[in-house]
Design a protein around this motif. Structure first.
Motif, short mmCIF file in Angstrom:
data_model
loop_
_atom_site.label_atom_id
_atom_site.label_comp_id
_atom_site.label_asym_id
_atom_site.label_seq_id
_atom_site.Cartn_x
_atom_site.Cartn_y
_atom_site.Cartn_z
N PHE A 198 0.82 -1.21 0.00
CA PHE A 198 0.00 0.00 0.00
C PHE A 198 0.86 1.27 0.00
O PHE A 198 0.33 2.37 0.13
N GLU A 199 2.16 1.11 -0.09
CA GLU A 199 3.07 2.23 0.15
C GLU A 199 2.85 3.39 -0.83
O GLU A 199 2.95 4.56 -0.44
N GLU A 200 2.53 3.09 -2.07
CA GLU A 200 2.33 4.17 -3.04
C GLU A 200 1.17 5.07 -2.61
O GLU A 200 1.27 6.30 -2.68
N ARG A 201 0.08 4.46 -2.14
CA ARG A 201 -1.06 5.26 -1.67
C ARG A 201 -0.72 6.02 -0.39
O ARG A 201 -1.11 7.16 -0.22
N VAL A 202 0.01 5.35 0.51
CA VAL A 202 0.41 6.02 1.76
C VAL A 202 1.29 7.22 1.45
O VAL A 202 1.09 8.32 1.98
N ALA A 203 2.27 7.01 0.58
CA ALA A 203 3.23 8.07 0.26
C ALA A 203 2.55 9.28 -0.37
O ALA A 203 2.99 10.42 -0.18
#
Length: 522
Positions: free
Chosen positions: A110-115
């Motif tokens: 999910f890192e892209e959305r978190v970032a």
């Protein structure tokens, strides 16, 4: 020891530490091992500056990390905040900020959305990434967070008034955080088959004395039903079994492999694919004695199919909500198609009329299902909605659930549907749940969501978004004829929109905003 999730779990871990507490895939942890794991994460969060009363967001699939993060937050008197893992940027931005979360434990996928949004959540200052090395600047890998932290406790004393928050909703608007005191949520969702403890130590002794039991919350842990089911299992000294994500075949394989005794699902969205997979055969379900649905509509035709496939298993439909707890059991013959009827199994559950007075049994007066006693505190960051939903009448605090109902002469509650979803067509009210259940009784319909679309003459007309069974192509005329056998004419859909896949939350809740858009386009 207090009636507090962390206190009680620690007491149980001390009493039955070598008993298996959690299984997910190849991971198997005893109560003592899970307690030590959560202790390490709790010490890390405290060292990172998370203080009592602050919020820790959890954006994970099911697994040991989810359970450990919830326990870790509670151990240091912080508050775990469940994040829907399907949320995209706008929804995540809202939730991070509305919840005032100061830390986030998330899956690296999910890192892209978190970032994309973390910089717009100024209070969110500490990130822990599960499942690999994070690329996001400042984030800590989960394994590194645990490393060098003590497995012992040494945490501050806790209070039964410490908060537990579950974010819920999102079918018609942004989610809302339901605030509970620890002791209240424990008793609001108490297993009605177990005696209620008078002291916290009584609960620990119940868990110690309980026989071997394996329980499986099938829903994602980001849904309150699965979190509550997990703690219910632990209060019974049971082993909790998860699958990382919902897959019907994997659920049945896990039930067979782990000899699961009881499972909990959330309505048709899980029951239908599970029934289809089970019908294909090849699974040993002899260990299963309870199949429980809660938190979403469980259609009568689907329930009957499950019961035929599991003739020696109790198939149960529980009634309740995130705000009210578990309050009632469906009576014999209850179904959305024929009428939902529930018998309350806790005190303080009734139906209140428009003047907020109890509806006399057998009067036919329509009101809202309400509960007093063990109910939530209200909604986080929303005092206006709290005041509307939790009114005080003659010194007694009530929760208005939004479910429209009446009280039968025998004291059972007949529920028509959720008032916020009711369709007003020519002055008549249509409850989508009833129409959806009838549609799903058609052999060519896999899933259905019913909503209203504007109509110049009637104000609104009934519209149905339908996902056909694979390989089937039901004609609107056939669906119309099917509905007219079961429904009054004004309830029958005037518009049909056919989709390849229904959009629902991971817990099976309908997305009525999406359905309305699809229906209007049709």
């Amino acid at each position: 020891m207090e009636f507090h999730h962390a206190d009680l779990f620690e007491g149980i871990a001390d009493a039955i530490g070598d008993r298996l507490a959690l299984v997910c895939g190849d991971v198997r942890l005893t109560y003592a091992e899970l307690d030590a794991h959560a202790n390490r994460l709790a010490h890390h969060l405290a060292a990172a500056g998370v203080e009592p009363g602050q919020h820790v967001a959890v954006q994970l699939y099911n697994g040991v990390e989810y359970a450990a993060t919830v326990l870790a937050a509670l151990k240091i008197r912080a508050v775990p905040i469940n994040v829907n893992y399907r949320y995209v940027q706008n929804e995540l931005r809202y939730l991070y900020n509305d919840s005032d979360s100061v830390a986030l434990v998330y899956d690296v996928e999910f890192e892209e959305r978190v970032a994309a949004v973390v910089a717009e959540a100024p209070k969110l200052r500490h990130l822990v990434a599960v499942g690999g090395e994070p690329a996001l600047k400042g984030a800590v890998a989960y394994a590194d967070a645990l490393r060098d932290q003590p497995a012992t406790r040494g945490f501050p004393a806790r209070s039964p008034q410490d908060l537990y928050i579950i974010y819920t909703g999102g079918t018609t608007g942004m989610p809302k955080g339901v605030m509970w005191e620890a002791a209240q949520i424990i008793f609001a969702f108490w297993n009605p088959t177990m005696p209620r403890p008078e002291r916290p130590g009584d609960l620990v002794e119940q868990a110690r004395a309980a026989g071997p039991l394996t329980m499986m919350p099938v829903a994602p842990l980001m849904h309150g039903a699965a979190q509550v089911a997990t703690f219910i299992a632990w209060w019974m000294g049971a082993t909790v079994v998860y699958t990382r994500r919902f897959d019907a075949a994997e659920v049945w394989r896990t039930i067979e492999r782990e000899k699961v005794n009881s499972l909990t699902i959330t309505g048709d969205a899980m029951a239908i694919p599970m029934a289809e997979e089970l019908a294909r055969g090849g699974y040993d379900t002899s260990s299963l004695f309870a199949f429980v649905s809660t938190g979403a509509i469980f259609t009568g035709s689907v329930r009957e199919r499950i019961q035929k496939l599991l003739p020696d298993t109790m198939v149960l439909d529980r009634f309740g909500s995130t705000e009210s707890g578990s309050t009632a059991e469906a009576v014999s013959g209850s179904s959305p198609e024929k009428g939902l009827r529930f018998a309350p199994d806790v005190t303080g559950v009734t139906v209140l009329d428009d003047a907020l007075r109890p509806v006399p049994p057998g009067s036919g007066v329509i009101g809202q299902v309400a509960r007093s006693g063990h109910i939530a505190n209200g909604y986080y960051n929303d005092p206006d909605k709290t005041a509307r939903t939790f009114p005080v009448v003659d010194g007694r605090r009530w929760l208005l659930t939004g479910d429209i109902a009446t009280v039968e002469a025998d004291g059972s509650i007949a529920v028509f549907g959720r008032g916020s979803q009711a369709i007003n067509t020519g002055g008549e009210k249509v409850f989508p749940e009833e129409v959806e259940a009838v549609l799903k009784g058609h052999p060519a319909v896999y899933d259905a969501v019913v909503t209203g679309v504007p109509d110049e003459r009637w104000g609104n007309r009934v519209a149905a978004v339908v996902q056909p069974v694979a390989g089937q192509d039901p004609a609107p005329a056939d669906l119309d004829a099917h509905c007219r056998k079961e429904l009054s004419g004004y309830k029958v859909p005037r518009v049909y929109a056919f989709v390849a896949e229904m959009k629902r939350s991971p817990a099976g809740k309908a997305d009525y905003r999406w359905a309305k858009q699809i229906a209007q386009e049709a």
